[in-house]
Design a protein around this motif. Sequence first.
Motif, PDB file in Angstrom:
ATOM      1  N   ALA A   1      -9.666   6.982  -2.302  1.00  0.00           N
ATOM      2  CA  ALA A   1      -8.762   6.063  -1.614  1.00  0.00           C
ATOM      3  C   ALA A   1      -9.489   5.366  -0.472  1.00  0.00           C
ATOM      4  O   ALA A   1     -10.589   5.760  -0.069  1.00  0.00           O
ATOM      5  CB  ALA A   1      -7.551   6.832  -1.075  1.00  0.00           C
TER       6      ALA A   1
ATOM      7  N   ASP B   1      -8.237  12.355  -5.646  1.00  0.00           N
ATOM      8  CA  ASP B   1      -7.976  10.917  -5.639  1.00  0.00           C
ATOM      9  C   ASP B   1      -8.870  10.208  -4.633  1.00  0.00           C
ATOM     10  O   ASP B   1      -8.929  10.593  -3.458  1.00  0.00           O
ATOM     11  CB  ASP B   1      -6.507  10.653  -5.281  1.00  0.00           C
TER      12      ASP B   1
ATOM     13  N   THR C   1       0.847  -1.195   0.000  1.00  0.00           N
ATOM     14  CA  THR C   1       0.000   0.000   0.000  1.00  0.00           C
ATOM     15  C   THR C   1       0.878   1.239   0.000  1.00  0.00           C
ATOM     16  O   THR C   1       2.092   1.176   0.230  1.00  0.00           O
ATOM     17  CB  THR C   1      -0.912   0.007   1.241  1.00  0.00           C
ATOM     18  N   TRP C   2       0.256   2.383  -0.252  1.00  0.00           N
ATOM     19  CA  TRP C   2       0.965   3.656  -0.204  1.00  0.00           C
ATOM     20  C   TRP C   2       1.148   4.061   1.259  1.00  0.00           C
ATOM     21  O   TRP C   2       0.179   4.112   2.010  1.00  0.00           O
ATOM     22  CB  TRP C   2       0.177   4.735  -0.943  1.00  0.00           C
TER      23      TRP C   2
ATOM     24  N   LEU D   1      -9.260  11.358  -0.753  1.00  0.00           N
ATOM     25  CA  LEU D   1      -8.064  11.565   0.060  1.00  0.00           C
ATOM     26  C   LEU D   1      -7.831  13.047   0.324  1.00  0.00           C
ATOM     27  O   LEU D   1      -7.887  13.878  -0.592  1.00  0.00           O
ATOM     28  CB  LEU D   1      -6.854  10.970  -0.652  1.00  0.00           C
TER      29      LEU D   1
ATOM     30  N   ILE E   1      -9.346  10.410   4.935  1.00  0.00           N
ATOM     31  CA  ILE E   1     -10.258  10.151   3.823  1.00  0.00           C
ATOM     32  C   ILE E   1     -11.662  10.563   4.236  1.00  0.00           C
ATOM     33  O   ILE E   1     -12.164  10.123   5.278  1.00  0.00           O
ATOM     34  CB  ILE E   1     -10.230   8.663   3.425  1.00  0.00           C
TER      35      ILE E   1
ATOM     36  N   PHE F   1      -2.626   3.264   2.525  1.00  0.00           N
ATOM     37  CA  PHE F   1      -3.891   3.397   1.812  1.00  0.00           C
ATOM     38  C   PHE F   1      -3.746   2.880   0.383  1.00  0.00           C
ATOM     39  O   PHE F   1      -2.641   2.760  -0.149  1.00  0.00           O
ATOM     40  CB  PHE F   1      -4.391   4.849   1.815  1.00  0.00           C
ATOM     41  N   GLU F   2      -4.874   2.584  -0.202  1.00  0.00           N
ATOM     42  CA  GLU F   2      -4.947   2.114  -1.586  1.00  0.00           C
ATOM     43  C   GLU F   2      -5.687   3.165  -2.401  1.00  0.00           C
ATOM     44  O   GLU F   2      -6.699   3.719  -1.949  1.00  0.00           O
ATOM     45  CB  GLU F   2      -5.691   0.789  -1.640  1.00  0.00           C
ATOM     46  N   LEU F   3      -5.198   3.452  -3.586  1.00  0.00           N
ATOM     47  CA  LEU F   3      -5.861   4.411  -4.473  1.00  0.00           C
ATOM     48  C   LEU F   3      -6.934   3.701  -5.282  1.00  0.00           C
ATOM     49  O   LEU F   3      -6.718   2.603  -5.799  1.00  0.00           O
ATOM     50  CB  LEU F   3      -4.845   5.077  -5.396  1.00  0.00           C
TER      51      LEU F   3
END
Length: 563
Positions: free
Chosen positions: A324, A322, A289-290, A305, A300, A331-333
Amino acid sequence: MAEITPISGLVRRLGMDAERPLTSAADGVATSVDFVRRVRAWHALFAASAGRRYALHHEDCFEFAAALLGAWHADTIVYLPADTLESTLQGLAMQVDGFAGTFANGMQPDPALSSPEVVWSDLDPETVRLVLYTSGSAGDPVAIGKCLRQLDSEIATLESRFGSLVGDAQVQGTVSHQHIYGLLFRVLWPLAAQRPFATHRLVYPEQIAALDGAQPIVLISSPALLKRLPESIDWSSTRAALRAVFSSGGPLTVEGRVAAGKLWDQSVIEVFGSTETGGIACRVSEHGTWKPLPGVECRIEETVLQVRSRHLANLDWFRTEDRAQFIGDGFELLGRSDRLVKLEERRISLDAIERALQADALIDAARVLVLGGTRERIVAVIVLSQTGHALLASTGRKALIDRLRHVLRPQVDPIAVPKLWRFVEALPANAQGKTTNKLLADLFQPTRPMPDWQEKTADAAKLQLSITRELAVFDGHFPNTPVLPGVALVDWAIEYGRMAFGIAMPFARMEALKFQQLVRPDTQLELEFGWRAETGTLNFSFRSTHGIHASGRIVFAERTVPA
């Protein structure tokens, strides 16, 4: 980690250094003494010029950095456009007082004049400013102002997160420093951390493979280049030297990450951010993940985001575009919120169309966009897989499009099925490695034909060009009897010549240019090259069944460090 010098005191610090090398040996070593001398020359030029707002463009990182610091010390606000196209200059004309660097009429210091000595005082980190531009992926580029405090914050964050990994490696890059990513990673961070950097941008994979493996290297790159690394190249020298590979400008595909890992034994470090926000997060594993960068807070709200950090103008929360979701400590986009469009009162997700297309084995990559006009319509740009190319060759274009439409119909609204299709070898990308809507839209009225390479060697190349009526260069030239402008042929010779032989040197001059016959629509042109690397000369000729249309010789020049 290296000791970081704030940009505000960088020139003063470099002025106290011994002759420390700043640039890589392959570019001709320039030292801190050379750099301060060039800053002094640019400072004198800006200080004596009318106005305090100047657009700056320079392909050479060393000269660009000297001009940037010289301008700031002369109380000048610097504007950094992404290119020097006529449309860009027209947009800048009302915003700046003049142009500096490699614009057609850009001012530059006179090398014959000696510059006066300067007592360098530190710059004010809050009032000294820089204006950058977004890449314009969804419309015209937008001006974004930054102060030195924001840039210093980004540099400190990068060193905190990645400094121990990068160490003393020299910095090489494939992205332009006229954009925030290249500016920070290729110029300001190396200067502040006292790391050597390359002055010229690498354009082709072959140039990366040719890097001297004797020194450790950090590569600053983009998804556009990393996902098209040829396996046929000998990467052994690069593999031995690479200490880290960074990518930004968009998520790197799984295929791109796997290719780089296989060829270089190196996991790519992806950096997520934007011109507005600065760096937000990074990830290393293709399954990871980021993770927010040090000092960056994320939240979020309604799936979108939001971020807060000292990279921004203030400490308010900034809402990105974005979508997320949090997963663990990262986090995941989920795609862009601004890629939801309305057509005939129906909400259409462009991301959903692309995901449906890319799930098919025929497709390696897909981008869709909405074209305006009398009636809005969705169009698609497709990079085919090997299976897709085989089907295209065996059944033809119409049958392939029918197959792709059939794939989409159960998954998307009927109005969302693309009306027009373009099949390309790779998605078009700008100097920052980003695929913008403008570049995609240009494929539906392209400025140049797609090359069909017939032959490529170290010193010769041949390609076929289909000259169709849809080429934008025919517009207005002339309405009743369209004729291809001669300047388009010259532009194509330079562009395709660079592609064929990996020429990174700047254009110097034309020689022996001749135009023998007009080129009209529906002509099949053959473009033939002869390249002499030792003299930097490229001979070219355009032919068809009617004979020779144009020929000439292009001379490219090596860079020299100014005195």
